[in-house]
Design an enzyme around this catalytic site. Sequence first.
Site, PDB file in Angstrom:
ATOM      1  N   LYS A   1       0.848  -1.206   0.000  1.00 17.28           N
ATOM      2  CA  LYS A   1       0.000   0.000   0.000  1.00 17.28           C
ATOM      3  C   LYS A   1       0.878   1.248   0.000  1.00 17.28           C
ATOM      4  O   LYS A   1       0.644   2.189  -0.765  1.00 17.28           O
ATOM      5  CB  LYS A   1      -0.945  -0.012   1.211  1.00 17.28           C
TER       6      LYS A   1
ATOM      7  N   GLN B   1      -4.867  -1.406   9.399  1.00 16.95           N
ATOM      8  CA  GLN B   1      -4.820  -2.730   8.772  1.00 16.95           C
ATOM      9  C   GLN B   1      -5.471  -3.767   9.691  1.00 16.95           C
ATOM     10  O   GLN B   1      -5.195  -3.822  10.891  1.00 16.95           O
ATOM     11  CB  GLN B   1      -3.353  -3.114   8.480  1.00 16.95           C
TER      12      GLN B   1
ATOM     13  N   ASP C   1     -11.107   3.069   3.625  1.00 12.18           N
ATOM     14  CA  ASP C   1     -11.469   1.649   3.543  1.00 12.18           C
ATOM     15  C   ASP C   1     -12.978   1.468   3.373  1.00 12.18           C
ATOM     16  O   ASP C   1     -13.436   0.396   2.976  1.00 12.18           O
ATOM     17  CB  ASP C   1     -11.064   0.940   4.848  1.00 12.18           C
TER      18      ASP C   1
HETATM   19  N1  GUN Z   1      -7.231  -6.696   5.824  1.00 15.92           N
HETATM   20  C1  GUN Z   1      -7.566  -7.432   4.738  1.00 15.92           C
HETATM   21  N2  GUN Z   1      -8.115  -6.647   3.783  1.00 15.92           N
HETATM   22  C2  GUN Z   1      -8.117  -5.386   4.283  1.00 15.92           C
HETATM   23  C3  GUN Z   1      -8.559  -4.138   3.763  1.00 15.92           C
HETATM   24  O1  GUN Z   1      -9.082  -4.013   2.645  1.00 15.92           O
HETATM   25  N3  GUN Z   1      -8.389  -3.068   4.583  1.00 15.92           N
HETATM   26  C4  GUN Z   1      -7.844  -3.181   5.828  1.00 15.92           C
HETATM   27  N4  GUN Z   1      -7.729  -2.061   6.565  1.00 15.92           N
HETATM   28  N5  GUN Z   1      -7.439  -4.316   6.341  1.00 15.92           N
HETATM   29  C5  GUN Z   1      -7.575  -5.416   5.564  1.00 15.92           C
END
Ligand code: GUN
Length: 287
Positions: free
Chosen positions: A53, A97, A120
Amino acid sequence: MTAKIIDGNALSATLRGQLAERAAALSAKGVTPCLAVILVGEDPASAVYVRNKVAGCEKAGIRSLKFVYAADAKPEEVFAKIAELNADASVHGILVQLPLPKHFDSDAVLEAIDADKDVDGFHAENVGALAQGNPRFIPCTPYGVMKMLESVGTALKGAEAVIVGRSNIVGKPMALLLLAQGCTVTVCHSQTRDLNFHTRRADILVAAVGRPKMITGDMIKPGATVIDVGINRLPDGKLCGDVDFDSAKDVAGAITPVPGGVGPMTITMLLTNTLEAAERRLQGEKK
Ligand code: GUN
């Protein structure tokens, strides 16, 4: 039939090129888009996702901030950081996350993020907006899937869409997005009685369960569009999806590979949401 491969890397490259132009235009107006990422604990998969990311931001001209906490960090520390980032006008997107360590109340953490910075799309306000058909931030993975379906011209109106998996991150928002586009949507899960009955009548099949190769060719309707959201690591270290690609590709009309399918699109849509948040800030259009 051999399925058309829906290449998430190629589509991402096109979209990220457009995003970089938008980011540069914003920066020229004095607003450098900025995403803050919080990682708690040492889950190796989460560390890789966060690294990707941050790298994606850098390449697109989006500033990123990364805050890493030990697995035994006190929740108050993380809440304090979120409050600080909420108040910082130079930060446009905040992402925590998941999964968080067990001593964290994940829902409370997600609710602590300013809904206008919730790139998100997990905050209850944004989930509600999506459910009502007025999305503000669309969760990144299902958003990426919709872009992939669009890229291959899959007909959505009246199509039978079957989603396997009912998570808040993928299954549920995926159902809302497909429903909004006129699909007849079925969501299957661990208590579904006859999974094959449902998957075999799907024009669009989305697998998001986290079980390696559980969807096999015989479970797929000939010509269906198959979207594989799973990313599983096999004992030999290789990655595979929730779909058994080798048997599925001979039946499906179009299919996403793993790796190189949905994975890169998730990050692309995170960058999209971050830019969107920064553009809204510039326009002074809070909501
Ligand atoms: N863990 C797995 N997929 C995601 C996501 O799309 N966003 C976040 N914040 N955590 C995740």
